[in-house]
Design a protein around this motif. Sequence first.
Motif, PDB file in Angstrom:
ATOM      1  N   ASP A  21       0.958  -1.244   0.017  1.00 58.79           N
ATOM      2  CA  ASP A  21      -0.093   0.028  -0.100  1.00 58.79           C
ATOM      3  C   ASP A  21       0.822   1.221  -0.096  1.00 58.79           C
ATOM      4  OD1 ASP A  21      -2.307  -1.620   0.141  1.00 58.79           O
ATOM      5  OD2 ASP A  21      -2.596  -1.481   2.226  1.00 58.79           O
ATOM      6  N   TYR A  22       2.050   1.213   0.748  1.00 58.90           N
ATOM      7  CA  TYR A  22       2.742   2.501   0.906  1.00 58.90           C
ATOM      8  C   TYR A  22       3.461   2.534  -0.446  1.00 58.90           C
ATOM      9  CZ  TYR A  22       6.777   5.322   1.736  1.00 58.90           C
ATOM     10  OH  TYR A  22       7.854   6.263   1.554  1.00 58.90           O
ATOM     11  N   LYS A  24       2.468   1.978  -3.436  1.00 58.91           N
ATOM     12  CA  LYS A  24       1.672   2.550  -4.293  1.00 58.91           C
ATOM     13  C   LYS A  24       1.105   3.855  -4.072  1.00 58.91           C
ATOM     14  CE  LYS A  24      -1.222  -1.677  -4.880  1.00 58.91           C
ATOM     15  NZ  LYS A  24      -2.123  -2.369  -4.559  1.00 58.91           N
ATOM     16  N   THR A  25       1.449   4.612  -3.059  1.00 60.23           N
ATOM     17  CA  THR A  25       1.166   5.791  -2.558  1.00 60.23           C
ATOM     18  C   THR A  25       2.116   6.673  -2.233  1.00 60.23           C
ATOM     19  OG1 THR A  25       0.821   5.358  -0.276  1.00 60.23           O
ATOM     20  CG2 THR A  25      -1.287   5.276  -1.453  1.00 60.23           C
ATOM     21  N   LYS A  26       3.484   6.117  -2.270  1.00 61.64           N
ATOM     22  CA  LYS A  26       4.518   7.180  -2.100  1.00 61.64           C
ATOM     23  C   LYS A  26       4.824   7.925  -3.354  1.00 61.64           C
ATOM     24  CE  LYS A  26       8.124   4.087  -3.945  1.00 61.64           C
ATOM     25  NZ  LYS A  26       9.156   3.211  -3.619  1.00 61.64           N
TER      26      LYS A  26
END
Length: 74
Positions: A21-22, A24-26
């Motif tokens: 998840d990280y 994908k959003t970094k």
Amino acid sequence: MKVTLLKAVENTRAWAQFRMDYMKTKPKGQRGQGAVEYMGIIIVVVAIVLALMQTNLGTTISTKIKTEIAKITG
């Protein structure tokens, strides 16, 4: 022992999901390891945990560490 193994596997899955998840959003400017490297690390860690739990080696290591800590702390 099986409950501990299931908890270890579930914790590993939760950590892997968090990392995915990280990733994908970094921000785009950040660079680092890709998903394949992380999955490789996770597989190795799970294999080590499984090996330690299936053998007496985990108990032996734990006992020796506790003994040495007891020697240091008195």
